[in-house]
Design an enzyme around this catalytic site. Structure first.
Site, mmCIF file in Angstrom:
data_model
loop_
_atom_site.group_PDB
_atom_site.id
_atom_site.type_symbol
_atom_site.label_atom_id
_atom_site.label_comp_id
_atom_site.label_asym_id
_atom_site.label_seq_id
_atom_site.Cartn_x
_atom_site.Cartn_y
_atom_site.Cartn_z
ATOM 1 N N PHE A 96 0.844 -1.180 0.000
ATOM 2 C CA PHE A 96 0.000 0.000 0.000
ATOM 3 C C PHE A 96 0.893 1.248 0.000
ATOM 4 O O PHE A 96 1.851 1.312 0.770
ATOM 5 C CB PHE A 96 -0.895 -0.025 1.243
ATOM 6 C CG PHE A 96 -1.954 1.036 1.264
ATOM 7 C CD1 PHE A 96 -3.137 0.865 0.562
ATOM 8 C CD2 PHE A 96 -1.767 2.204 1.993
ATOM 9 C CE1 PHE A 96 -4.118 1.844 0.597
ATOM 10 C CE2 PHE A 96 -2.753 3.187 2.026
ATOM 11 C CZ PHE A 96 -3.931 3.001 1.323
ATOM 12 N N ASP A 133 2.431 -5.954 7.864
ATOM 13 C CA ASP A 133 1.255 -5.092 7.880
ATOM 14 C C ASP A 133 0.028 -5.985 7.686
ATOM 15 O O ASP A 133 -0.101 -6.670 6.667
ATOM 16 C CB ASP A 133 1.373 -4.037 6.776
ATOM 17 C CG ASP A 133 0.267 -2.995 6.887
ATOM 18 O OD1 ASP A 133 -0.853 -3.367 7.305
ATOM 19 O OD2 ASP A 133 0.512 -1.829 6.543
ATOM 20 N N TYR A 142 -10.351 -0.167 11.339
ATOM 21 C CA TYR A 142 -11.608 0.293 10.712
ATOM 22 C C TYR A 142 -11.995 -0.537 9.496
ATOM 23 O O TYR A 142 -13.031 -0.306 8.906
ATOM 24 C CB TYR A 142 -11.495 1.781 10.326
ATOM 25 C CG TYR A 142 -10.260 2.129 9.522
ATOM 26 C CD1 TYR A 142 -10.187 1.838 8.166
ATOM 27 C CD2 TYR A 142 -9.158 2.725 10.121
ATOM 28 C CE1 TYR A 142 -9.051 2.135 7.439
ATOM 29 C CE2 TYR A 142 -8.013 3.024 9.403
ATOM 30 C CZ TYR A 142 -7.969 2.725 8.055
ATOM 31 O OH TYR A 142 -6.845 3.006 7.331
ATOM 32 N N LYS A 143 -11.144 -1.490 9.096
ATOM 33 C CA LYS A 143 -11.474 -2.351 7.947
ATOM 34 C C LYS A 143 -12.262 -3.560 8.460
ATOM 35 O O LYS A 143 -13.365 -3.393 8.964
ATOM 36 C CB LYS A 143 -10.196 -2.709 7.192
ATOM 37 C CG LYS A 143 -9.580 -1.475 6.514
ATOM 38 C CD LYS A 143 -8.232 -1.728 5.859
ATOM 39 C CE LYS A 143 -7.733 -0.448 5.184
ATOM 40 N NZ LYS A 143 -6.305 -0.467 4.876
ATOM 41 N N ARG A 147 -13.083 -4.224 -6.674
ATOM 42 C CA ARG A 147 -12.712 -4.950 -5.466
ATOM 43 C C ARG A 147 -13.949 -5.255 -4.625
ATOM 44 O O ARG A 147 -14.789 -4.382 -4.407
ATOM 45 C CB ARG A 147 -11.782 -4.013 -4.699
ATOM 46 C CG ARG A 147 -10.910 -4.605 -3.681
ATOM 47 C CD ARG A 147 -9.867 -3.598 -3.280
ATOM 48 N NE ARG A 147 -10.417 -2.518 -2.470
ATOM 49 C CZ ARG A 147 -9.785 -1.961 -1.438
ATOM 50 N NH1 ARG A 147 -8.586 -2.373 -1.085
ATOM 51 N NH2 ARG A 147 -10.333 -0.980 -0.757
HETATM 52 C C1 LIG Z 1 -5.602 0.823 4.743
HETATM 53 C C2 LIG Z 1 -4.132 0.746 4.759
HETATM 54 C C3 LIG Z 1 -3.351 1.796 5.275
HETATM 55 C C4 LIG Z 1 -3.989 3.076 5.755
HETATM 56 O O1 LIG Z 1 -3.212 3.716 6.721
HETATM 57 P P1 LIG Z 1 -3.894 4.827 7.652
HETATM 58 O O2 LIG Z 1 -2.763 5.472 8.343
HETATM 59 O O3 LIG Z 1 -4.836 4.116 8.567
HETATM 60 O O4 LIG Z 1 -4.651 5.763 6.766
HETATM 61 C C5 LIG Z 1 -1.976 1.629 5.328
HETATM 62 N N1 LIG Z 1 -1.398 0.495 4.883
HETATM 63 C C6 LIG Z 1 -2.122 -0.526 4.367
HETATM 64 C C7 LIG Z 1 -1.425 -1.769 3.904
HETATM 65 C C8 LIG Z 1 -3.505 -0.419 4.266
HETATM 66 O O5 LIG Z 1 -4.219 -1.403 3.721
#
Ligand SMILES: *Cc1c(COP(=O)(O)O)cnc(C)c1O
Length: 397
Positions: free
Chosen positions: A113, A184, A209-210, A356
């Site tokens: 990400f 992660d 939050y996911k 998705r």
């Molecule tokens: C959703 C997601 C994020 C988002 O990071 P935030 O700091 O919560 O906005 C970061 N890394 C990955 C791999 C994600 O899927």
């Protein structure tokens, strides 16, 4: 056995909607508004400053951390809540670089990400530019782990395709090369069984939050393996990571264990809705969840492929190699997704061409999968994505 009809009844989902975007933002637990009201009125409103002690706000990050710890296979006392995932990535990475001072490479992959990669870039700049963020293709990652690598930064499940890395294997390879690993778990926590302790993870981070349904902006979590807990140097040395925050000393001394990964004042209100979500998780066995998730995703893949020859599966078919989402490629994917959302099937779109769909057995069953397949077939085969109204891009896709 987990009763998924019972968990579904605990969520507040608009009638008629097939919500396949819980991998981006989980839905509202019915108990969350009352828990939030309690945190506001009975705690904040009534106790005021006394809430820190009387309602035990200060202990929430550790308590909730341990409840997430159970879902990711962490040893109790080694997971804490706070900040956002991007911040937790930064903390974990900087601790790893400090633990491997003779090495200069952060290794990640092109499926990661962007925020994780951006945080790594920022850290490299901050450290004077001597370090290097090196990216491999996801399938070449294992071979790219050399003795130059200080830390491997991997997201277990790819946010676009749902492809899953082999945690135990990559971690073992990294350790054999003398490198540390940050996992992660943004698309793993609450999506599938994770075993950070058994898999040998050095650090793990994720958001709530996911799949965990903690609510928009709910705080992140970080896990530090017990073997590093007392010597991982905290780069973000805020007062709540201090050994004795209320001694108000002029100089920082890192706290014991996972407490040193705390930074500042915990988000008490946001933790209230997360707590309501975790009450639901307490009744869920992760192996049951995985079995249900694979049945749903298999059913979805088979149904969509049979009905829509234009959609190209981007997710691995092999159960071992995927998470709890299914993605299809289509050149008009953005407009097609808008047409689906207009018909009550909510997924999302990731550039350049990924449609998705996330599957959360807590509130999605085979009836929702069948309904989604039917509507996807209608949109794709009727070319409803040609409608100009669906081509207007919103800021958040
Ligand atoms: C959703 C997601 C994020 C988002 O990071 P935030 O700091 O919560 O906005 C970061 N890394 C990955 C791999 C994600 O899927």
């Amino acid at each position: 056995m987990t009763d998924f009809a019972a968990t579904k009844a605990l969520f507040d989902l608009p009638a008629g909607l097939v919500y396949l975007d819980g991998n981006s933002l989980g839905p509202l637990p019915k108990a969350a508004p009352a828990r939030m009201e309690q945190a506001m009125r009975a705690e904040w409103g009534t106790m005021l400053i006394g809430g820190w002690n009387q309602a035990n706000w200060m202990a929430q990050p550790r308590r909730l951390g341990d409840r997430i710890g159970r879902l990711i296979g962490a040893e109790p006392g080694h997971t804490v809540i706070g900040d956002t995932l991007s911040i937790k990535v930064f903390q974990a990475l900087s601790a790893c670089l400090a633990l491997r001072p003779d090495r200069l490479v952060i290794l990640s992959d092109t499926g990661n990400f962007p925020s994780d990669l951006y945080m790594a870039e920022g850290l490299v700049r901050m450290l004077g530019g001597r370090h290097e963020l090196r990216l491999a293709e996801p399938e070449d990652l294992e071979d790219a782990i050399t003795e130059e690598v200080a830390v491997l930064l991997v997201t277990e499940v790819d946010y676009r395709t749902g492809r899953r890395h082999d945690m135990a294997r990559l971690t073992a390879r990294a350790h054999a090369m003398g490198a540390l690993v940050v996992w992660d778990l943004a698309h793993s926590a609450g999506a599938l069984p994770v075993d950070v302790a058994g898999g040998g993870a050095d650090f793990a981070v994720g958001c709530t939050y996911k799949y965990l349904n903690g609510g928009p902006g709910a705080p992140a979590f970080i896990y530090v393996a017990p073997r590093h807990a007392h010597d991982a140097p905290p780069a973000l040395s805020g007062w709540l990571g201090h050994r004795a925050p209320f001694a108000f000393e002029l100089s920082y001394t890192a706290g014991d264990g996972i407490d040193r990964m705390r930074v500042g004042t915990p988000p008490v209100l946001a933790m209230a809705s997360l707590e309501a979500a975790l009450d639901i998780w307490d009744a869920v066995e992760m192996d049951d969840l995985r079995r249900a998730s694979l049945a749903l995703t298999d059913r979805f893949i088979d149904g969509v492929e049979a009905a829509c020859p234009d959609l190209v599966l981007a997710t691995p078919r092999d159960h071992e190699r995927r998470g709890s989402q299914v993605s299809f490629r289509h050149p008009d994917g953005y407009a097609a997704m808008q047409a689906l959302i207009a018909r009550g099937v909510v997924g999302d779109f990731r550039a350049p061409d990924i449609m998705r769909f996330g599957f959360a057995p807590l509130y999605i069953g085979s009836a929702e999968v069948d309904r989604a397949i039917e509507i996807i077939a209608e949109v794709m085969n009727g070319r409803h994505y040609d409608d100009a109204a669906y081509r207007q891009r919103a800021a958040v896709t």
